[in-house]
Design an enzyme around this catalytic site. Structure first.
Site, PDB file in Angstrom:
ATOM      1  N   TRP A  69       0.836  -1.211   0.049  1.00  0.00           N
ATOM      2  CA  TRP A  69       0.062  -0.116   0.002  1.00  0.00           C
ATOM      3  C   TRP A  69       0.817   1.207   0.003  1.00  0.00           C
ATOM      4  O   TRP A  69       0.475   2.203  -0.153  1.00  0.00           O
ATOM      5  CB  TRP A  69      -0.968  -0.091   1.283  1.00  0.00           C
ATOM      6  CG  TRP A  69      -0.399   0.383   2.736  1.00  0.00           C
ATOM      7  CD1 TRP A  69       0.608  -0.313   3.115  1.00  0.00           C
ATOM      8  CD2 TRP A  69      -0.679   1.394   3.549  1.00  0.00           C
ATOM      9  NE1 TRP A  69       1.065   0.356   4.511  1.00  0.00           N
ATOM     10  CE2 TRP A  69       0.055   1.229   4.523  1.00  0.00           C
ATOM     11  CE3 TRP A  69      -1.702   2.452   3.544  1.00  0.00           C
ATOM     12  CZ2 TRP A  69       0.225   2.098   5.455  1.00  0.00           C
ATOM     13  CZ3 TRP A  69      -1.743   3.425   4.621  1.00  0.00           C
ATOM     14  CH2 TRP A  69      -0.789   3.074   5.356  1.00  0.00           C
ATOM     15  N   ASP A  70       2.093   1.054   0.364  1.00  0.00           N
ATOM     16  CA  ASP A  70       2.912   2.286   0.231  1.00  0.00           C
ATOM     17  C   ASP A  70       3.088   2.981  -1.057  1.00  0.00           C
ATOM     18  O   ASP A  70       3.153   4.233  -1.011  1.00  0.00           O
ATOM     19  CB  ASP A  70       4.456   1.607   0.415  1.00  0.00           C
ATOM     20  CG  ASP A  70       4.762   0.888   1.534  1.00  0.00           C
ATOM     21  OD1 ASP A  70       3.731   0.139   1.876  1.00  0.00           O
ATOM     22  OD2 ASP A  70       5.946   0.590   2.158  1.00  0.00           O
ATOM     23  N   GLU A 110       0.651  -2.021  12.892  1.00  0.00           N
ATOM     24  CA  GLU A 110       0.738  -3.501  12.956  1.00  0.00           C
ATOM     25  C   GLU A 110       0.971  -4.160  14.312  1.00  0.00           C
ATOM     26  O   GLU A 110       1.117  -5.380  14.527  1.00  0.00           O
ATOM     27  CB  GLU A 110       1.810  -3.971  11.909  1.00  0.00           C
ATOM     28  CG  GLU A 110       1.469  -3.731  10.483  1.00  0.00           C
ATOM     29  CD  GLU A 110       2.191  -4.218   9.282  1.00  0.00           C
ATOM     30  OE1 GLU A 110       3.771  -4.345   9.857  1.00  0.00           O
ATOM     31  OE2 GLU A 110       1.910  -4.442   8.132  1.00  0.00           O
TER      32      GLU A 110
HETATM   33  C1  BGC Z   1       4.838  -1.427   7.692  1.00  0.00           C
HETATM   34  C2  BGC Z   1       3.766  -1.475   6.245  1.00  0.00           C
HETATM   35  C3  BGC Z   1       4.380  -1.434   4.921  1.00  0.00           C
HETATM   36  C4  BGC Z   1       5.520  -2.467   4.857  1.00  0.00           C
HETATM   37  C5  BGC Z   1       6.231  -2.066   3.623  1.00  0.00           C
HETATM   38  C6  BGC Z   1       5.757  -2.481   7.473  1.00  0.00           C
HETATM   39  O1  BGC Z   1       6.829  -2.320   8.115  1.00  0.00           O
HETATM   40  O2  BGC Z   1       4.177  -1.737   8.679  1.00  0.00           O
HETATM   41  O3  BGC Z   1       2.955  -0.491   6.544  1.00  0.00           O
HETATM   42  O4  BGC Z   1       3.501  -1.406   4.078  1.00  0.00           O
HETATM   43  O5  BGC Z   1       6.488  -2.328   6.116  1.00  0.00           O
HETATM   44  O6  BGC Z   1       6.925  -0.963   3.654  1.00  0.00           O
END
Ligand code: BGC
Length: 773
Positions: A360-361, A491
């Protein structure tokens, strides 16, 4: 944190060789051109710590994943961007001993990433075990003009006595991925061939059957005089997936020997398999005809054109200047927007972590950067990528029990299929669907390209809205719709109910989709009829349900604190703030057990604040302040995506120092190896966040009523800063000084901009100045 790189406005410079930092430098000094990328590995042999990495965009392998507890709906594989044929290799022997810096006394060493002109330079002076002292200067780049070409100029001088040199340029497809299971290799040789100074290796990937043909050709100069390759006795060496052409020369002290190595990488993603070798040979021919010096000149021109509309300059703070250029440089090396099948992996081409997949970045962070610094097509292709994956998103939702064309986009993907199998992320981190819907709105708002809705956007919005409408349920107890069992952007909470951010994105999508339907119905009735048919859309029934849900969705809120709650019952947690944590226990994700993290109130990354950032227009400053003051002290920023959002909100609240502190956390993240993980690759997607922190944070840039709007301030540490913006056919240079903003319009048409809410006209090819209080 390591501060071993020298400060410079346009270059990243490493002076002196620190073998323990070599893998970090290999990431930082990576080169790429959106089509391929190369870590800053040495051309010659190196037996020390190194992560060899050459990556071709979109060339991946679906590696089997191993999970103890399989869940229905898990994907079968994890896509890996593959380490591909090593095209840079040039082995050197001096009197039969390998030139290998790990075995030498390194007397001088310098690595420079020239960001202005887009190349990597390295020089060293090394004393070999056999007493010879060799001086090497190498320069290399992957061409921005001819995407399939990589070029190297490698100059060697022996400083001691005469000696016999063996130079061996080679191609090697016998490579592994760092994280492959059981050291499994993913390439199979298809063919190889060698003749007069040219070699080709074609290999294909297991399972995915991507064919990659790599070719090399070289020129040799002895004391600046070209040696006819035909007069060299070339020794060909063949091994499985490997081809080398070696030659020997006897050189005197101070003689210079220069090897130009031209390499081409062509793949079956772009060409017919049976044409690959021919196309590869033609590409090599182009490189050879033009020659290194002309092509490096073209490279400088290509980069000058990129900087012309993407540069940010900062006066009075070389650390910040170097950092932001590094971020912009890496973003432009990673994605150039010509190919709608490609996207942006969190590590770009600088490492293998995250498998080169899309997160989603892209929508939540990177889109804003490409929208404002490149032609609209570049950002559009990021959206078209998702449009093309819509059927797979529908299939993905079906696997999880959703129906009627509901679409759940994957959290991690390379080709539209989900690649991630942790249930709390795969099934629950569904907010990604919201970011994908919002990107459609953001793209249209920025570019004015309403047609996008008709051609692509609406179908995606319908699929996503259908998903939200099935993902909620009605709670009799609350007499509200609720969304249970989700993971928000934070998360460090799983399986929670009513994540405020996710519910906010869902509500907004349901309403926006309804507006979009009305717009398309009125503006393009024919196309609307086609979409209705294609999606079996029951307009009145479905939109009525969407409105019912949107109007009655539950949003956790604390009356007492006046803040939106990240999720139901968030306040039941023991309420602590980050300053109460023992610094030795940070980052908590490396020091605490997972259950402890989940039970704590600590927040990994912007979550509720992410929502406030996206929908800031809905809230008065006081509301933003209360939420910021509640969440910021609880946020550990253990995702690199987090500080930029806090920087933007802090800037909006007039908290200049806080905004600057947050900005600094991401801008030099990789250069100073802040998180001790740059050796795995750079944090490419959060680099867009760094750009956002300056442009949206300090510059206060927004789109309001179809106009560009600025509410700028200047960090006290800076004398001035300036950024370039492309907006609807205008190229603008926005300069912010201590007491004024200067807007230069570098295009012929007049533009109206808002500065602190006041309309200002900037005529074509002129500039205006407005005093800042
Ligand atoms: C973040 C996510 C992100 C992913 C890739 C994770 O550590 O919590 O939001 O999409 O890294 O960058």
């Amino acid at each position: 944190m390591k501060e071993y790189l020298l400060k410079d406005e346009w270059n990243i410079i490493e002076e002196g060789f620190i073998p323990e930092y070599n893998r970090i430098s290999e990431s930082v000094f990576s080169i790429g051109n959106g089509y391929m990328g190369q870590r800053a590995n040495f051309e010659e042999k190196y037996s020390g710590e190194s992560l060899r990495g050459t990556y071709m965009a979109g060339v991946y392998y679906p590696d089997k994943t191993r999970v103890g507890w399989w869940k229905n709906g898990y994907p079968e594989y994890f896509a890996k961007v593959l380490n591909a044929t090593n095209w840079i290799g040039i082995d050197i022997k001096i009197n039969n001993i390998d030139l290998d810096l790990a075995q030498c006394e390194v007397l001088e060493f310098k690595r420079v990433l020239n960001m202005k002109e887009g190349y990597l330079q390295r020089s060293f002076l090394a004393k070999m075990p056999n007493g010879h002292t060799a001086k090497v200067d190498s320069q290399r780049f992957v061409s921005m003009r001819h995407k399939e070409l990589g070029l190297i100029k490698y100059t060697l001088t022996l400083l001691t006595t005469d000696a016999s040199l063996q130079i061996k340029p080679y191609l090697d497809a016998d490579v592994v991925n760092q994280d492959s299971n059981y050291e499994e290799k993913f390439w199979i040789e298809v063919e190889k061939s060698m003749h007069e100074g040219e070699a080709f290796v074609t290999a294909k990937t297991k399972k995915t059957d991507f064919h990659l043909c790599t070719g090399m050709k070289f020129q040799v100069f002895h004391n600046n005089k070209e040696i006819d390759i035909r007069t060299l006795e070339l020794d060909s060496e063949e091994k499985e997936k490997y081809a080398a052409l070696a030659f020997n020369l006897h050189v005197q002290p101070n003689d210079t020997l220069t090897l130009y190595k031209y390499a081409a990488n062509v793949t079956s993603r772009d060409h017919e398999i049976d044409q690959l070798k021919k196309i590869c040979a033609e590409a090599l021919h182009t490189a050879y005809q033009k020659g290194f010096e002309q092509m490096i000149q073209e490279q400088a021109e290509a980069w000058a054109a990129i900087w012309e509309h993407s540069d940010i300059s900062i006066q009075g703070d070389v650390d910040a200047q170097q950092a932001i250029r590094f971020n912009i440089f890496q973003l432009n090396q990673t994605y150039t927007g010509e190919d709608e099948r490609l996207n942006i992996g969190p590590k770009g081409f600088t490492g293998e972590k995250y498998g080169g997949s899309t997160y989603w970045d892209t929508e939540a962070y990177c889109l804003a950067f490409y929208l404002a610094t490149a032609e609209p097509q570049v950002a559009k292709n990021l959206l078209v990528y998702r449009y093309k994956h819509l059927p797979k998103a529908i299939e993905n939702a079906q696997k999880l029990g959703f129906k009627n064309g509901a679409a759940l986009y994957p959290m991690v993907t390379i080709n539209g299929e989900e690649c991630h199998n942790e249930w709390e992320i795969t099934f629950e981190e569904i907010h990604r669907n919201g970011a994908i819907a919002r990107a459609i709105f953001d793209y249209i708002r920025y570019t004015g390209d309403q047609e996008y809705l008709v051609d692509y956007g609406l179908e995606v919005l319908i699929g996503i809205s259908r998903f939200w409408s099935q993902r909620v349920h009605f709670s009799q107890a609350r007499q509200k719709y609720v969304m249970h069992g989700v993971t928000g952007p934070n998360e460090y909470e799983n399986n929670i109910n009513n994540n405020w951010y996710t519910n906010t994105m869902a509500q907004w999508t349901l309403r926006y989709t309804t507006e979009a339907i009305n717009w398309v119905k009125n503006q393009a009735p024919q196309k609307y009829a086609e979409i209705l048919e294609k999606t079996h859309f029951k307009e009145s029934a479905e939109t009525a349900r969407w409105q019912e849900i949107a109007n009655n969705l539950h949003f956790p809120y604390s009356e007492e604190l006046g803040v939106f709650l990240q999720q139901d019952d968030y306040l039941d947690k023991e309420q602590l703030t980050v300053d109460q944590l023992d610094p030795k226990e940070r980052p908590i994700n490396q020091n605490w057990s997972w259950d402890r993290i989940l039970r704590s109130c600590f927040i990994k990354q912007a979550d509720t604040l992410q929502g406030i950032y996206v929908f800031e227009d809905r809230f008065d400053l006081e509301t933003i302040r209360r939420n910021f003051d509640f969440y910021e002290p609880r946020t550990v920023h253990e995702s690199s995506l987090s500080p930029c959002v806090h920087a933007i909100l802090a800037a909006k609240l007039g908290r200049k120092e806080k905004a600057y502190e947050m900005y600094l956390r991401t801008s030099r993240l990789d250069l100073d190896d802040y998180n001790n993980d740059t050796e795995d690759g750079c944090h490419i997607t959060s680099m867009a966040g760094t750009w956002m922190a300056i442009v949206q944070g300090f510059g206060g840039m927004r789109i309001k009523n179809d106009l560009l709007s600025f509410e700028p301030f200047i960090p006290t540490q800076w004398d001035a800063y300036a950024f370039k913006i492309l907006f609807r056919g205008h190229l603008l240079n926005i300069q912010i000084l201590k007491d004024k903003i200067v807007i230069g319009n570098q295009s012929p048409k007049t533009i109206t901009v808002l500065i602190h809410g006041e309309e200002n006209q900037v005529e074509g090819n002129s500039q205006i100045e407005v005093a800042l209080s």
